[in-house]
Design a protein around this motif. Structure first.
Motif, PDB file in Angstrom:
ATOM      1  N   HIS A   9      -8.217  -4.193  -0.353  1.00 49.09           N
ATOM      2  CA  HIS A   9      -6.826  -5.045   0.644  1.00 49.09           C
ATOM      3  C   HIS A   9      -5.808  -4.400   0.203  1.00 49.09           C
ATOM      4  CE1 HIS A   9      -3.720  -7.742   1.440  1.00 49.09           C
ATOM      5  NE2 HIS A   9      -4.621  -8.374   2.415  1.00 49.09           N
ATOM      6  N   ALA A  18      -6.344   1.094  -1.319  1.00 52.76           N
ATOM      7  CA  ALA A  18      -6.316   0.234  -0.019  1.00 52.76           C
ATOM      8  C   ALA A  18      -7.126   0.975   0.949  1.00 52.76           C
ATOM      9  CB  ALA A  18      -4.853   0.358   0.601  1.00 52.76           C
ATOM     10  N   ASN A  65     -15.244  -6.443   2.506  1.00 55.73           N
ATOM     11  CA  ASN A  65     -14.188  -6.823   1.770  1.00 55.73           C
ATOM     12  C   ASN A  65     -14.407  -7.371   0.440  1.00 55.73           C
ATOM     13  OD1 ASN A  65     -14.772  -9.705   2.367  1.00 55.73           O
ATOM     14  ND2 ASN A  65     -14.379  -9.174   4.189  1.00 55.73           N
ATOM     15  N   THR A 109     -14.249 -10.366  -0.772  1.00 54.45           N
ATOM     16  CA  THR A 109     -15.050 -11.808  -0.530  1.00 54.45           C
ATOM     17  C   THR A 109     -16.560 -11.537  -0.291  1.00 54.45           C
ATOM     18  OG1 THR A 109     -13.078 -12.615   0.096  1.00 54.45           O
ATOM     19  CG2 THR A 109     -14.941 -14.053   0.463  1.00 54.45           C
ATOM     20  N   CYS A 164     -10.798  -7.083  -9.087  1.00 54.14           N
ATOM     21  CA  CYS A 164     -10.106  -7.060  -7.880  1.00 54.14           C
ATOM     22  C   CYS A 164      -8.784  -6.450  -8.357  1.00 54.14           C
ATOM     23  CB  CYS A 164      -9.902  -8.109  -7.095  1.00 54.14           C
ATOM     24  SG  CYS A 164     -11.409  -8.319  -6.004  1.00 54.14           S
ATOM     25  N   LYS A 216      -4.152  -4.216  -3.029  1.00 53.76           N
ATOM     26  CA  LYS A 216      -4.649  -3.974  -4.188  1.00 53.76           C
ATOM     27  C   LYS A 216      -4.433  -2.485  -4.532  1.00 53.76           C
ATOM     28  CE  LYS A 216      -5.989  -8.111  -4.219  1.00 53.76           C
ATOM     29  NZ  LYS A 216      -7.493  -8.642  -3.678  1.00 53.76           N
ATOM     30  N   GLU A 244      -9.245  -3.536   5.080  1.00 58.27           N
ATOM     31  CA  GLU A 244     -10.414  -4.541   4.445  1.00 58.27           C
ATOM     32  C   GLU A 244     -11.395  -3.523   3.857  1.00 58.27           C
ATOM     33  OE1 GLU A 244      -9.771  -7.663   4.097  1.00 58.27           O
ATOM     34  OE2 GLU A 244      -8.609  -8.202   6.216  1.00 58.27           O
ATOM     35  N   GLN A 281       0.821  -1.288  -0.121  1.00 56.01           N
ATOM     36  CA  GLN A 281      -0.078  -0.124  -0.116  1.00 56.01           C
ATOM     37  C   GLN A 281       0.989   1.238   0.118  1.00 56.01           C
ATOM     38  OE1 GLN A 281       0.570  -2.007   2.571  1.00 56.01           O
ATOM     39  NE2 GLN A 281       0.663  -0.639   4.432  1.00 56.01           N
ATOM     40  N   SER A 298     -11.696  -5.293  -4.572  1.00 58.55           N
ATOM     41  CA  SER A 298     -11.100  -5.448  -3.113  1.00 58.55           C
ATOM     42  C   SER A 298     -10.273  -4.204  -2.942  1.00 58.55           C
ATOM     43  CB  SER A 298     -10.509  -6.585  -2.985  1.00 58.55           C
ATOM     44  OG  SER A 298      -9.426  -6.701  -2.005  1.00 58.55           O
ATOM     45  N   ASN A 355     -12.874   3.812   7.016  1.00 61.29           N
ATOM     46  CA  ASN A 355     -12.236   2.974   5.936  1.00 61.29           C
ATOM     47  C   ASN A 355     -12.634   3.768   4.707  1.00 61.29           C
ATOM     48  OD1 ASN A 355     -12.909   1.030   8.188  1.00 61.29           O
ATOM     49  ND2 ASN A 355     -11.645  -0.081   6.922  1.00 61.29           N
TER      50      ASN A 355
END
Ligand SMILES: *Cc1c(COP(=O)(O)O)cnc(C)c1O
Length: 397
Positions: free
Chosen positions: A198, A204, A63, A65, A167, A201, A207, A17, A196, A262
């Motif tokens: 994460h 950021a 996230n 997922t 992603c 990626k 999550e 990141q 995503s 976030n």
């Protein structure tokens, strides 16, 4: 190549990141605001992310997922339904089907690109009666966009929905048959796309994840599924409210929300997304040029327009040797991916070694080497020098 005296002052992972003081300030401000979660920053992040990828709607989730799981739920994946994906992906792309009791099937990759081979998908579809498969989950592997226009034609012919696992590819695109750039996640061809956040990626949030779509109906359904299947929207209520507190849980949903702080980090990161993408592409072009001079190193899909370069993948004969050697030089390469069908869980469902020989061959030789926006030219030259040193000695020995 001459030995360089440069030694990196930090470990060089395959991805990392980039957090700035502006990011820290944005999160701090969000922590002092009225809402830690479910506040206005969530909707603002969704709005700006949708605009960035060119989609109408976006739903922020916990996230990537969770994003996949909600997509599978919104598309009504049922026990026994069959969905096709690529074996060259993170397990989550396939797992979302299993969460809903569906069956995962795979089509092998095109070894030139690492992407699912749509000709093989077509062959698989044609080998069964229409209705045998219900969905397709293509993955924009390493940041290279799948040609979703072609995927859509297949999907329409065989009655499939499409979830684009993007992603790896915010800001990536492919060129359609009319010569237009089609951005990953823009909702032109896929029913739903997921991202995503994460730390490895492009963007950021710790999550975090996002779903994008152009379907108003799917959008509303996803909002409900993200928060327990509960709605307060007067337009959606099935009964007459008996007071201001009234809300309805209309179906079984989850808590897959992304908190405001976030999202504040995501907004701050998004503002620099194009800058980070440009640096990734510049570094990739520099790697391409350097490895063109190194026999024994093959680059996966070099020089493709629209590549978003989440990963920079090389293929070499002695992959394990190089991986171990680089570790002694502070370079922490990684393998993307152990093919999903080779995971013990999926082998337990009947998949075997040899089922998809092209991805297995790719897996035997692939290595993702450091690529992230703050990688300096000097660090990159050091990575190239170490790889060249190893490959040259290995060829000689
Ligand atoms: C990272 C990733 C995911 C999962 O995202 P998380 O945010 O880690 O849950 C899914 N698919 C692909 C291709 C990914 O790279």
């Amino acid at each position: 190549m001459a030995e360089s005296s440069f030694y990196p002052s930090r470990p060089l992972p395959y991805g990392r990141q980039h957090i700035t003081e502006a990011d820290v300030a944005a999160v701090t401000a969000a922590l002092h605001a009225d809402y830690l979660t479910q506040g206005p920053t969530v909707a603002e992040f969704e709005k700006q992310f949708a605009a960035y990828v060119g989609a109408t709607y976006a739903v922020a989730v916990a996230n990537g997922t969770a994003a996949l799981h909600l997509c599978a739920l919104a598309l009504h994946v049922q026990p026994g339904q069959r969905v096709i994906t690529t074996p060259l992906t993170f397990a989550a792309s396939a797992n979302c089907v299993r969460y809903c009791g569906g069956e995962v099937h795979f089509a092998d990759i095109d070894p030139e690109t690492g992407l699912i081979d749509l000709a093989k998908v077509r062959a698989l579809l044609k080998a069964h009666p229409k209705g045998h498969f219900t969905g397709l989950i293509p993955v924009d592997f390493a940041g290279l966009a799948v040609n979703l226009e072609e995927a859509r034609q297949l999907a329409d012919e065989f009655g499939l929905w499409i979830i684009e696992d993007s992603c790896h590819a915010p800001g990536g695109f492919f060129i359609d048959s009319q010569g237009r750039e089609q951005r990953c996640g823009n909702g032109q061809f896929a029913d739903l796309a997921i991202f995503s956040f994460h730390p490895v990626k492009h963007i950021a949030t710790g999550e975090g994840g996002m779903i994008t779509t152009n379907s108003e109906q799917l959008f509303h359904h996803l909002l409900r599924l993200r928060t327990h299947g509960i709605t307060r929207d007067p337009a959606d209520l099935r009964r007459e409210p008996d007071g201001g507190w009234y809300m309805e849980m209309q179906e079984l949903g989850y808590n897959y929300r992304l908190p405001d702080f976030n999202c504040a980090l995501g907004l701050s990161q998004l503002a620099r997304a194009d800058e980070g993408l440009a640096r990734r592409r510049q570094l990739a072009a520099q790697y391409d040029a350097a490895f063109a001079q190194v026999p024994g190193v093959t680059v996966l899909a070099p020089g493709r327009p629209g590549h978003a370069y989440h990963l920079y993948v090389i293929e070499i004969a002695n992959r394990k040797g190089l991986y171990d050697f680089l570790k002694t030089r502070q370079i922490f390469a990684q393998v993307h991916y152990i093919p999903v069908h080779r995971m013990p869980y999926y082998e337990g469902l009947g998949w075997r070694a040899g089922n998809f020989p092209l991805v297995e061959e790719y897996y035997a030789h692939c290595l993702s080497i450091p690529l992230f926006p703050t990688l300096t030219d000097e660090e990159q030259a050091y990575v190239v020098a170490c790889i060249t040193e190893f490959v040259t000695a290995d060829n000689a020995g």
